[in-house]
Design an enzyme around this catalytic site. Sequence first.
Site, PDB file in Angstrom:
ATOM      1  N   GLU A 135       0.816  -1.218   0.000  1.00 15.75           N
ATOM      2  CA  GLU A 135       0.000   0.000   0.000  1.00 15.75           C
ATOM      3  C   GLU A 135       0.846   1.262   0.000  1.00 15.75           C
ATOM      4  O   GLU A 135       1.903   1.310   0.629  1.00 15.75           O
ATOM      5  CB  GLU A 135      -0.822   0.058   1.294  1.00 15.75           C
ATOM      6  N   CYS A 144       4.866  -7.411   8.397  1.00 14.32           N
ATOM      7  CA  CYS A 144       5.723  -6.838   9.445  1.00 14.32           C
ATOM      8  C   CYS A 144       5.877  -7.846  10.564  1.00 14.32           C
ATOM      9  O   CYS A 144       4.895  -8.439  11.019  1.00 14.32           O
ATOM     10  CB  CYS A 144       5.101  -5.544   9.976  1.00 14.32           C
ATOM     11  N   CYS A 189       2.382  -5.648  16.225  1.00 14.76           N
ATOM     12  CA  CYS A 189       1.687  -4.878  17.263  1.00 14.76           C
ATOM     13  C   CYS A 189       0.210  -5.282  17.293  1.00 14.76           C
ATOM     14  O   CYS A 189      -0.378  -5.567  16.249  1.00 14.76           O
ATOM     15  CB  CYS A 189       1.823  -3.384  16.998  1.00 14.76           C
ATOM     16  N   GLY A 220       5.192  -2.219   7.452  1.00 16.28           N
ATOM     17  CA  GLY A 220       6.577  -2.629   7.740  1.00 16.28           C
ATOM     18  C   GLY A 220       7.272  -1.759   8.762  1.00 16.28           C
ATOM     19  O   GLY A 220       6.816  -0.672   9.110  1.00 16.28           O
ATOM     20  N   SER A 273       9.230   6.568  10.757  1.00 19.33           N
ATOM     21  CA  SER A 273       8.599   6.142  12.008  1.00 19.33           C
ATOM     22  C   SER A 273       9.061   4.737  12.387  1.00 19.33           C
ATOM     23  O   SER A 273       9.107   3.838  11.553  1.00 19.33           O
ATOM     24  CB  SER A 273       7.075   6.147  11.819  1.00 19.33           C
ATOM     25  N   SER A 327       6.891   5.296  17.719  1.00 18.64           N
ATOM     26  CA  SER A 327       5.575   4.802  18.123  1.00 18.64           C
ATOM     27  C   SER A 327       5.658   4.345  19.573  1.00 18.64           C
ATOM     28  O   SER A 327       6.115   3.240  19.849  1.00 18.64           O
ATOM     29  CB  SER A 327       5.158   3.644  17.219  1.00 18.64           C
ATOM     30  N   LEU A 328       5.234   5.205  20.473  1.00 17.37           N
ATOM     31  CA  LEU A 328       5.372   4.904  21.904  1.00 17.37           C
ATOM     32  C   LEU A 328       4.118   4.193  22.428  1.00 17.37           C
ATOM     33  O   LEU A 328       4.187   3.109  22.976  1.00 17.37           O
ATOM     34  CB  LEU A 328       5.659   6.195  22.673  1.00 17.37           C
ATOM     35  N   HIS A 329       2.982   4.845  22.283  1.00 16.24           N
ATOM     36  CA  HIS A 329       1.659   4.272  22.548  1.00 16.24           C
ATOM     37  C   HIS A 329       1.341   3.925  23.997  1.00 16.24           C
ATOM     38  O   HIS A 329       0.218   3.528  24.303  1.00 16.24           O
ATOM     39  CB  HIS A 329       1.383   3.032  21.680  1.00 16.24           C
ATOM     40  N   ASN A 340      -7.732   3.670  14.350  1.00 15.55           N
ATOM     41  CA  ASN A 340      -8.504   3.281  13.187  1.00 15.55           C
ATOM     42  C   ASN A 340      -8.926   1.839  13.367  1.00 15.55           C
ATOM     43  O   ASN A 340      -8.085   0.940  13.283  1.00 15.55           O
ATOM     44  CB  ASN A 340      -7.577   3.346  11.959  1.00 15.55           C
ATOM     45  N   CYS A 354      -3.191   1.819   8.259  1.00 18.01           N
ATOM     46  CA  CYS A 354      -2.057   1.172   7.622  1.00 18.01           C
ATOM     47  C   CYS A 354      -2.276  -0.332   7.492  1.00 18.01           C
ATOM     48  O   CYS A 354      -2.582  -1.017   8.453  1.00 18.01           O
ATOM     49  CB  CYS A 354      -0.824   1.556   8.444  1.00 18.01           C
TER      50      CYS A 354
HETATM   51  N1  SAH Z   1       6.436   0.223  11.828  1.00 20.28           N
HETATM   52  C1  SAH Z   1       6.565   1.605  12.034  1.00 20.28           C
HETATM   53  C2  SAH Z   1       6.003   2.435  10.893  1.00 20.28           C
HETATM   54  C3  SAH Z   1       4.750   1.951  10.276  1.00 20.28           C
HETATM   55  S1  SAH Z   1       3.300   2.045  11.306  1.00 20.28           S
HETATM   56  C4  SAH Z   1       5.930   2.016  13.353  1.00 20.28           C
HETATM   57  O1  SAH Z   1       5.265   1.195  13.960  1.00 20.28           O
HETATM   58  O2  SAH Z   1       6.168   3.144  13.765  1.00 20.28           O
HETATM   59  C5  SAH Z   1       3.007   3.802  11.260  1.00 20.28           C
HETATM   60  C6  SAH Z   1       2.116   4.306  12.377  1.00 20.28           C
HETATM   61  O3  SAH Z   1       0.765   3.858  12.193  1.00 20.28           O
HETATM   62  C7  SAH Z   1       2.563   3.840  13.748  1.00 20.28           C
HETATM   63  O4  SAH Z   1       2.605   4.889  14.676  1.00 20.28           O
HETATM   64  C8  SAH Z   1       1.492   2.857  14.084  1.00 20.28           C
HETATM   65  O5  SAH Z   1       1.412   2.697  15.452  1.00 20.28           O
HETATM   66  C9  SAH Z   1       0.258   3.469  13.447  1.00 20.28           C
HETATM   67  N2  SAH Z   1      -0.874   2.541  13.313  1.00 20.28           N
HETATM   68  C10 SAH Z   1      -0.838   1.229  13.039  1.00 20.28           C
HETATM   69  N3  SAH Z   1      -2.085   0.708  13.070  1.00 20.28           N
HETATM   70  C11 SAH Z   1      -2.934   1.716  13.364  1.00 20.28           C
HETATM   71  C12 SAH Z   1      -4.351   1.803  13.553  1.00 20.28           C
HETATM   72  N4  SAH Z   1      -5.134   0.752  13.413  1.00 20.28           N
HETATM   73  N5  SAH Z   1      -4.862   3.016  13.854  1.00 20.28           N
HETATM   74  C13 SAH Z   1      -4.065   4.106  13.969  1.00 20.28           C
HETATM   75  N6  SAH Z   1      -2.731   4.081  13.806  1.00 20.28           N
HETATM   76  C14 SAH Z   1      -2.164   2.895  13.515  1.00 20.28           C
HETATM   77 FE1  SF4 Z   2       4.702  -3.231  12.273  1.00 20.93          FE
HETATM   78 FE2  SF4 Z   2       4.434  -0.604  12.772  1.00 20.93          FE
HETATM   79 FE3  SF4 Z   2       2.281  -2.187  12.427  1.00 20.93          FE
HETATM   80 FE4  SF4 Z   2       3.749  -2.422  14.634  1.00 20.93          FE
HETATM   81  S1  SF4 Z   2       2.562  -0.624  14.006  1.00 20.93           S
HETATM   82  S2  SF4 Z   2       2.968  -4.135  13.370  1.00 20.93           S
HETATM   83  S3  SF4 Z   2       5.785  -2.055  13.837  1.00 20.93           S
HETATM   84  S4  SF4 Z   2       3.814  -1.687  10.906  1.00 20.93           S
END
Ligand code: SAH
Ligand code: SF4
Length: 360
Positions: A91, A111, A115, A163, A195, A218-220, A296, A340
């Site tokens: 994508e 990936c 997560c 990824g 990121s 990406s701390l969360h 999302n 994503c």
């Molecule tokens: N792998 C890297 C970059 C790709 S993800 C990372 O994790 O940082 C890019 C961003 O999209 C990250 O901050 C991730 O936490 C966020 N993301 C992934 N799934 C999501 C979702 N369902 N809703 C909102 N943000 C999301």
């Molecule tokens: Fe991979 Fe980033 Fe998605 Fe976590 S948030 S699974 S590191 S793409």
Amino acid sequence: MRTSVYGLTYDELAAWLAERGHKKHRASRVWEGLYRQRAASFAEMADVNEECARLLGEHFFLRSMNEHTKQQSADGTVKFLFRLADGHLIETVLMRHKFGLSVCVTTQVGCNIGCSFCASGLLAKSRDLSAGEIVEQVMNVQFFLDRAGKGENVTHVVVMGIGEPFDNFANMSGFVRIVKHPKGLAIGPRHITVSTSGLADKIVEFADSDLQVNLALSLHAPNDELRTKIMKINRAIPLEKLMPAVDYYLERSNRKITLEYILLRDVNDRKEHAAELADLIGHRVKQVTVNLIPYNPVDEHSQYQRSEQESVRAFYDTLKKRGVNCTVRIEHGTDIDAACGQLRSKQMRNGTERERQIVG
Ligand code: SAH
Ligand code: SF4
């Protein structure tokens, strides 16, 4: 075997040409043809002679992926699903902002970080993308804009698609070098953001490199217990390893860092979490921006819901009161599988068995 010409940095192309007896400055003509003229073949390039075009054509190709699906949102967001030469789907997203047009690129097929909230992590990584395949995503979006004929250009790049870019460090670095080069797309380093989910040793490598682009982490979650629940990578790389890498980056790069924080209802979105986050940021407060991301929803992760509006407000206010610079991410294309990895995972659920095999 031929490889993608978009995978070569300017210096690599110049060296390649020089080895074959061509003057180094010819690289600048080829890049002119690739990134300004945006020619579809070497033969079409205005300032590249026939002999050089033939030589390049023998060793490199210009197109390695094709458009599988495209979704356009009412707000101007366009999500592209590209099919790679080996059949995998990836994508790429074009987003319209007040400040310009940004493209979100994918760096891996799937990936491995996995997560718990993410659609991309549903499938293990099948392979890394090459630098050329990452650059080509930006080019394909640029070609799309060119076809629309409004003279629009991609101005920003975010490495936030499918990824973990730091798990594909060399190709991610090559990509950054190529898109920021003044003779190419010339996207300013301040307009490029990478990121990561928090690979501490790679954050250090990134700080030591000459890439000089923005970093988002990406701390969360503000503590290990919660972060491990949300992101299993935190077990291997807990905050006591991550935060020193962040400090090293801040000191070395003299830049700010963005901390991304997805708000998940009743999981990490309480005022206490915001206060704990402010504590964790502590002395770094002037160098940090927190980006609050509305979750999302992903069908496969039904344990999570989006935070209530009041919780978002209270979280934001708590951070602000503590002097933390904070923004709430404006969502793009919520009407079109925006999160994503979502379009890809949906496509695969609906796709034929054969497609699923190729993709998975
Ligand atoms: N792998 C890297 C970059 C790709 S993800 C990372 O994790 O940082 C890019 C961003 O999209 C990250 O901050 C991730 O936490 C966020 N993301 C992934 N799934 C999501 C979702 N369902 N809703 C909102 N943000 C999301
Ligand atoms: Fe991979 Fe980033 Fe998605 Fe976590 S948030 S699974 S590191 S793409």
